[in-house]
Write an enzyme that holds these catalytic residues in place. Sequence first.
Site, mmCIF file in Angstrom:
data_model
loop_
_atom_site.group_PDB
_atom_site.id
_atom_site.type_symbol
_atom_site.label_atom_id
_atom_site.label_comp_id
_atom_site.label_asym_id
_atom_site.label_seq_id
_atom_site.Cartn_x
_atom_site.Cartn_y
_atom_site.Cartn_z
ATOM 1 N N GLU A 1 -111.416 -5.117 -58.390
ATOM 2 C CA GLU A 1 -111.431 -5.802 -57.255
ATOM 3 C C GLU A 1 -112.757 -6.832 -57.091
ATOM 4 O OE1 GLU A 1 -108.508 -4.831 -54.284
ATOM 5 O OE2 GLU A 1 -109.939 -5.502 -52.788
ATOM 6 N N ASP B 1 -114.157 -9.403 -54.026
ATOM 7 C CA ASP B 1 -113.506 -9.852 -52.779
ATOM 8 C C ASP B 1 -114.311 -11.064 -51.951
ATOM 9 O OD1 ASP B 1 -111.328 -7.898 -52.809
ATOM 10 O OD2 ASP B 1 -112.655 -6.480 -51.863
ATOM 11 N N GLU C 1 -114.046 -11.912 -48.337
ATOM 12 C CA GLU C 1 -113.124 -11.360 -46.782
ATOM 13 C C GLU C 1 -114.028 -11.683 -45.490
ATOM 14 O OE1 GLU C 1 -111.311 -7.101 -47.943
ATOM 15 O OE2 GLU C 1 -113.641 -7.173 -47.794
ATOM 16 N N ASN D 1 -117.527 -8.356 -51.874
ATOM 17 C CA ASN D 1 -117.518 -6.975 -52.580
ATOM 18 C C ASN D 1 -116.840 -6.886 -54.098
ATOM 19 O OD1 ASN D 1 -117.560 -3.967 -52.569
ATOM 20 N ND2 ASN D 1 -116.037 -3.922 -50.652
ATOM 21 N N ASP E 1 -108.487 5.641 -54.492
ATOM 22 C CA ASP E 1 -107.963 6.727 -55.035
ATOM 23 C C ASP E 1 -108.713 7.984 -54.136
ATOM 24 O OD1 ASP E 1 -110.797 6.536 -55.600
ATOM 25 O OD2 ASP E 1 -110.133 6.947 -57.992
ATOM 26 N N GLY E 2 -109.440 7.534 -52.948
ATOM 27 C CA GLY E 2 -110.030 8.610 -52.249
ATOM 28 C C GLY E 2 -111.594 8.621 -52.402
ATOM 29 N N GLU F 1 -120.653 -3.732 -51.237
ATOM 30 C CA GLU F 1 -120.638 -4.869 -50.282
ATOM 31 C C GLU F 1 -121.871 -5.588 -49.936
ATOM 32 O OE1 GLU F 1 -120.184 -1.610 -49.547
ATOM 33 O OE2 GLU F 1 -118.169 -1.269 -48.870
ATOM 34 N N ARG G 1 -126.280 5.104 -48.554
ATOM 35 C CA ARG G 1 -125.453 5.195 -49.717
ATOM 36 C C ARG G 1 -125.957 6.562 -50.561
ATOM 37 N NH1 ARG G 1 -121.746 0.955 -50.151
ATOM 38 N NH2 ARG G 1 -121.244 2.064 -51.984
#
Length: 291
Positions: free
Chosen positions: A112, A114, A116, A131, A139-140, A146, A283
């Site tokens: 993806e 993005d 937004e 992003n 998928d968790g 970002e 992160r």
Amino acid sequence: MALFLSLLLIFMFPSCNADNPPSPGYYPSSTIGSIGFNQGFRNLWGPQHQNVDQGSLKIWLDTSSGSGFKSLNSYQSGYFGTAVKLQSGYTAGVITSFYLSNNEEYPGYHDEIDIEFLGTTPDKPYVLQTNVFIRGSGDGNIIGREMRFHLWFDPTQDFHNYAILWNPSEIIFFVDDVPIRRYPRKSDATFPLRPMWVYGSIWDASSWATEGGMYKADYRYQPFIGRYSNFKLGGCTSEGPSSCNPPSGSPSGSSGLSQQQYAAMEWVQRNYKVYDYCQDPKRDHNQIPEC
């Protein structure tokens, strides 16, 4: 003589203040013709919350539904743009978006790219979030990339052009033809390479959209409206010839940006960037090796 000197100074030092970025010198949107909504897209969900008028689109969110749309074709690369006008007032929790994805083709394992717009409270500006996901959002084990910005104008007052350029070597995000972010391909593992469709939507993301979910959507202010026009789809479709040349974001036709474009991008990031995942100490940088 005074007029001559003034003009000379303007030529030598183009206008650049806290409200206007320096000219990028090149306008990739001018190389792609505009199309009406129905020429390139269809409704995906919430058809009762979508209205098309003379090629422009209005979608809205209320307590019953939001709405989304999808391109008729999938793409291997391209320049994808639209002009957007956002709703003013209280829009916390609401996301208005324009993005590339293959989530329907690879559920739980998709790519993806993005743009937004994160809704806000009346005393604070919108946040534009860019992003990139690669094979794994949903998928968790979501690994977002970002980068967030405020804008140097009020996006609720008029339409402004927003675009994603995606080719085999890079992703570039543009606002009114000013590059705000470049994401280069440093390895196959950190770059989306599978075909994607172009999407847009308006939806309730109260759990995270505004200040980490502190402010939720308040339906006393419904409907929340997103307006789109000036659609641009230029690039290589998945079904197109292998000889199709991916688009470039620079005047040279090669990857990267011109010196003038880099200067404009650096100005935006210096003055309006509010978050960069690569600079977030929380992160796990083992998951984002491109940083």
